[in-house]
Design an enzyme around this catalytic site. Structure first.
Site, PDB file in Angstrom:
ATOM      1  N   HIS A 117       0.845  -1.199   0.000  1.00  0.00           N
ATOM      2  CA  HIS A 117       0.000   0.000   0.000  1.00  0.00           C
ATOM      3  C   HIS A 117       0.878   1.246   0.000  1.00  0.00           C
ATOM      4  CE1 HIS A 117      -2.915   3.036   1.142  1.00  0.00           C
ATOM      5  NE2 HIS A 117      -3.846   2.187   0.732  1.00  0.00           N
TER       6      HIS A 117
ATOM      7  N   GLU B  90      -3.854   1.902  -7.212  1.00  0.00           N
ATOM      8  CA  GLU B  90      -4.290   3.025  -6.388  1.00  0.00           C
ATOM      9  C   GLU B  90      -3.372   4.218  -6.643  1.00  0.00           C
ATOM     10  OE1 GLU B  90      -6.693   1.571  -2.753  1.00  0.00           O
ATOM     11  OE2 GLU B  90      -4.592   1.673  -2.178  1.00  0.00           O
TER      12      GLU B  90
HETATM   13  P1  13P Z   1      -9.688   6.356  -0.143  1.00  0.00           P
HETATM   14  O1  13P Z   1     -10.869   5.516  -0.567  1.00  0.00           O
HETATM   15  O2  13P Z   1      -9.902   7.028   1.194  1.00  0.00           O
HETATM   16  O3  13P Z   1      -9.242   7.300  -1.201  1.00  0.00           O
HETATM   17  O4  13P Z   1      -8.473   5.337   0.121  1.00  0.00           O
HETATM   18  C1  13P Z   1      -8.131   4.435  -0.856  1.00  0.00           C
HETATM   19  C2  13P Z   1      -7.155   3.477  -0.285  1.00  0.00           C
HETATM   20  O5  13P Z   1      -6.027   3.827   0.021  1.00  0.00           O
HETATM   21  C3  13P Z   1      -7.585   2.092  -0.066  1.00  0.00           C
HETATM   22  O6  13P Z   1      -6.518   1.256   0.244  1.00  0.00           O
END
Ligand code: 13P
Length: 236
Positions: free
Chosen positions: A91, A160
């Site tokens: 992450h 992400e």
């Molecule tokens: P948000 O949905 O708060 O943008 O976060 C995404 C995330 O990092 C999920 O792992």
């Protein structure tokens, strides 16, 4: 079927996590939802939850060890107590805030792969890289696959973009399509999108080609909203 995952990050207590998991479980059971739902609570809130088979509890992090002297970390001895077999690795908050290097991420990946864990593996670029264009963005993302076995059978990927996480700025459909198509050409694994996914945009995002579901932070922490998110994607 969509894969819908909630990353609690540093939110919820043991008590509210239990309520959340129980209520999501009841919803899945009573509505015969087939989507795979994964919840990543804080490590202090892991427990032996009695859930339907498509509600999976995972850990947001763990050290690449069974047990030992790694102050502040948990290993598989602690995960085994709760039969946890799913882990989030790579992450961006762990890479950029906690300083995990690609080498450390890959070492963790390989340790949990050998144990057969389901691994949700995150990749994504910061804003300054996005501004350099698609080619550089893809090169940056491919660097995040160094040392990672992308053929691993229990692998789920999550794209992400760092600039879309917790900012309220969702990537455009075009951004998502460009990156997802390119990754899918190389790696044939389920690929989730994450970054400001909300109740009202989750269906559109999950309906895009090569998007197999969503990894959600902020909008998933409210259990009514998370259930709406599952409801809105149940037939995708
Ligand atoms: P948000 O949905 O708060 O943008 O976060 C995404 C995330 O990092 C999920 O792992």
């Amino acid at each position: 079927m969509a894969i819908i995952a909630s990353n609690f990050k540093t939110n919820h207590t043991r008590k509210t996590t239990k309520e959340f998991v129980c209520n999501v479980n009841e919803y899945l059971k009573n509505n015969e939802i087939l989507s795979e739902v994964i919840v990543f609570p804080t490590s202090t809130s892991l427990d032996n939850f009695d859930t339907v088979s498509n509600l999976i509890i995972g850990t947001q992090n763990a050290y690449a060890v069974h047990k030992g002297s790694y102050t502040g970390e948990i290993g598989t001895e602690q995960l085994d107590e709760f039969s946890i077999k799913t882990i989030l690795i790579g992450h961006s908050e762990r890479r950029h805030i906690l300083g995990e290097t690609q080498e450390e991420v890959a070492q963790k990946f390989n340790f949990y792969k050998q144990l057969g864990y389901k691994i949700v593996y995150c990749i994504g670029e910061p804003l300054e890289v996005k501004k350099e264009g698609l080619q550089n963005t893809l090169e940056y993302i491919y660097e995040q696959f160094v040392g990672i076995d992308t053929n691993y059978e229990n692998l789920i990927l999550a794209y992400e973009p760092v600039w879309a996480i917790g900012t309220g700025v969702t990537a455009t459909n075009e951004d998502i399509i460009n990156i997802h198509n390119a990754i899918k050409e190389k790696i044939s694994k389920p690929l989730l999108y994450g970054g400001s996914v909300k109740v009202n945009n989750v269906r559109e995002i999950c309906s895009l080609d090569n998007v197999d579901g969503a990894l959600i932070g902020t909008a998933s922490w409210n259990q009514e909203d998370f259930i709406k998110i599952i409801e809105n994607t149940k037939d995708i």
